[in-house]
Design a protein around this motif. Structure first.
Motif, mmCIF file in Angstrom:
data_model
loop_
_atom_site.group_PDB
_atom_site.id
_atom_site.type_symbol
_atom_site.label_atom_id
_atom_site.label_comp_id
_atom_site.label_asym_id
_atom_site.label_seq_id
_atom_site.Cartn_x
_atom_site.Cartn_y
_atom_site.Cartn_z
ATOM 1 N N MET A 1 0.851 -1.206 0.000
ATOM 2 C CA MET A 1 0.000 0.000 0.000
ATOM 3 C C MET A 1 0.878 1.244 0.000
ATOM 4 S SD MET A 1 -2.725 1.184 2.920
ATOM 5 C CE MET A 1 -3.644 -0.334 2.890
ATOM 6 N N THR A 2 0.642 2.114 -0.966
ATOM 7 C CA THR A 2 1.438 3.337 -1.024
ATOM 8 C C THR A 2 1.013 4.280 0.088
ATOM 9 O OG1 THR A 2 -0.138 4.261 -2.575
ATOM 10 C CG2 THR A 2 1.794 3.176 -3.510
ATOM 11 N N GLU A 3 1.929 5.191 0.438
ATOM 12 C CA GLU A 3 1.594 6.167 1.472
ATOM 13 C C GLU A 3 0.503 7.094 0.946
ATOM 14 O OE1 GLU A 3 3.217 4.757 4.446
ATOM 15 O OE2 GLU A 3 2.716 6.857 4.718
ATOM 16 N N PRO A 4 -0.458 7.430 1.790
ATOM 17 C CA PRO A 4 -1.533 8.304 1.312
ATOM 18 C C PRO A 4 -1.086 9.760 1.247
ATOM 19 C CG PRO A 4 -1.833 7.836 3.639
ATOM 20 C CD PRO A 4 -0.641 7.018 3.193
ATOM 21 N N ILE A 5 -1.778 10.507 0.441
ATOM 22 C CA ILE A 5 -1.660 11.964 0.497
ATOM 23 C C ILE A 5 -2.506 12.415 1.680
ATOM 24 C CG2 ILE A 5 -2.257 14.121 -0.678
ATOM 25 C CD1 ILE A 5 -1.958 12.528 -3.334
ATOM 26 N N LYS A 6 -1.953 13.326 2.471
ATOM 27 C CA LYS A 6 -2.709 13.751 3.656
ATOM 28 C C LYS A 6 -3.051 15.236 3.599
ATOM 29 C CE LYS A 6 -1.133 10.207 6.792
ATOM 30 N NZ LYS A 6 -1.247 9.768 8.171
ATOM 31 N N VAL A 7 -4.275 15.525 3.970
ATOM 32 C CA VAL A 7 -4.719 16.897 4.136
ATOM 33 C C VAL A 7 -5.120 17.041 5.597
ATOM 34 C CG1 VAL A 7 -6.448 18.625 3.500
ATOM 35 C CG2 VAL A 7 -5.522 17.075 1.760
ATOM 36 N N GLU A 8 -4.536 18.018 6.268
ATOM 37 C CA GLU A 8 -4.801 18.148 7.695
ATOM 38 C C GLU A 8 -5.375 19.519 8.010
ATOM 39 O OE1 GLU A 8 -0.918 17.061 9.233
ATOM 40 O OE2 GLU A 8 -1.645 15.028 9.581
ATOM 41 N N LEU A 9 -6.291 19.520 8.959
ATOM 42 C CA LEU A 9 -6.985 20.754 9.355
ATOM 43 C C LEU A 9 -7.195 20.725 10.852
ATOM 44 C CD1 LEU A 9 -8.800 23.281 8.436
ATOM 45 C CD2 LEU A 9 -10.703 21.661 8.458
ATOM 46 N N THR A 10 -6.983 21.851 11.495
ATOM 47 C CA THR A 10 -7.315 21.988 12.912
ATOM 48 C C THR A 10 -8.276 23.149 13.063
ATOM 49 O OG1 THR A 10 -5.164 21.129 13.637
ATOM 50 C CG2 THR A 10 -6.428 22.408 15.227
ATOM 51 N N VAL A 11 -9.392 22.908 13.714
ATOM 52 C CA VAL A 11 -10.371 23.972 13.973
ATOM 53 C C VAL A 11 -10.638 24.041 15.470
ATOM 54 C CG1 VAL A 11 -11.501 23.831 11.712
ATOM 55 C CG2 VAL A 11 -12.318 22.393 13.589
ATOM 56 N N PRO A 12 -11.026 25.197 15.967
ATOM 57 C CA PRO A 12 -11.416 25.286 17.381
ATOM 58 C C PRO A 12 -12.746 24.572 17.581
ATOM 59 C CG PRO A 12 -11.800 27.376 16.281
ATOM 60 C CD PRO A 12 -11.117 26.502 15.283
ATOM 61 N N SER A 13 -12.964 24.126 18.796
ATOM 62 C CA SER A 13 -14.184 23.354 19.103
ATOM 63 C C SER A 13 -15.386 24.281 19.330
ATOM 64 C CB SER A 13 -13.964 22.476 20.335
ATOM 65 O OG SER A 13 -13.715 23.287 21.473
#
Lengths: 145, 123
Positions: free
Chosen positions: A1-13
């Protein structure tokens, strides 16, 4: 399995930014050639996971909700994490949910996630936050290319 | 794309109608909640409220919760019903998944059909 492309996001709760998480989910799913219906399903699942974090993770405080979209060839994995209060997964009961009549939503969040996504994994323990991991397969036509 | 909800209230054939535009989620649901509260104040004995979803692009369990609370309230006050019109196929699917279709909760294709059914039930 190839490494995935990652999209990361952090939002306040806080509720203001659940829509932002939804927009990101929509954008990522669109890039993966999901159908319109699949994209709408993904938006709801992400929104439900984020709404749970907003309503239950940090009590009256504001914390962080981290989202990771992992793009694989044949599926999308979405992880929604908080470092909040957590709940006892064994009893499947959120310690905050029943006590606050202002919380809205009928407790249908998990129902929707499980109905609209291919897999849903819930990891939580009291005092240690919650991690929701969901996956959805891309349309068959794309996977066969 | 605006992540918000616009609400307006009107009346037709003596039935209060709440027109919604936008998205109903944990951020915007108070506007729908306030609209229902206002309708209950202005139409305390109404047996029907229509909620028009023709311009609603998104709804999740938060929005359904507000609508379900409204259905419970009108049932208690007047044995009445909440009537949803113009729901897209995706939104209809959400109602189906939720299992919320009940005796106090109707789905109609459009306003004309809804009002015709409500008038027939009242005659």
């Amino acid at each position: 399995m190839t490494e995935p492309i990652k999209v990361e996001l952090t939002v306040p709760s806080i509720s203001d930014y659940v829509g932002v998480a939804r927009l990101t989910a929509s954008g990522v799913a669109n890039r993966m050639k999901f159908t319109h219906e699949d994209i709408e399903d993904i938006k709801i699942a992400v929104s439900e996971a984020c709404t749970n974090a907003v309503q239950y993770a940090y009590g009256d405080n504001i914390g962080k909700v981290n989202l990771t979209f992992s793009i694989y060839d044949t599926y999308l994995e979405i992880q929604v994490r908080d470092q909040g209060l957590g709940f006892n997964i064994e009893t499947k009961k959120d310690p905050n949910a029943a006590s606050d009549p202002e919380k809205i939503g009928l407790g249908l969040g998990i129902v929707f996630m499980k109905s609209l996504m291919d897999t849903v994994d819930y990891q939580s323990s009291e005092g240690n936050g919650t991690v929701v991991t969901m996956t959805k397969k891309v349309p068959v036509a794309r996977a066969s290319l | 794309m605006v992540l918000d909800l616009n609400v307006s209230i009107r009346e037709k054939d003596s039935v209060p109608i709440i027109d919604l535009e936008g998205e109903i989620d944990v951020y915007t649901y108070p506007k729908l909640s306030d609209a229902l509260k206002l309708v209950f104040e202005q139409y305390p004995v109404t047996k029907n409220i229509i909620i028009n979803l023709s311009q609603v692009r998104y709804i999740d369990s938060t929005g359904l919760g507000v609508i379900a609370n409204g259905a419970n309230q009108i049932s208690r006050l007047s044995e009445g019903n909440i009537n949803i019109i113009n729901a897209t196929p995706q939104i209809r699917k959400i109602f189906d998944v939720s299992g919320l279709i009940s005796a106090n909760f109707n789905l109609f294709d459009n306003e004309e059909i809804a009002l015709s059914n409500l008038n027939n039930n009242n005659s």
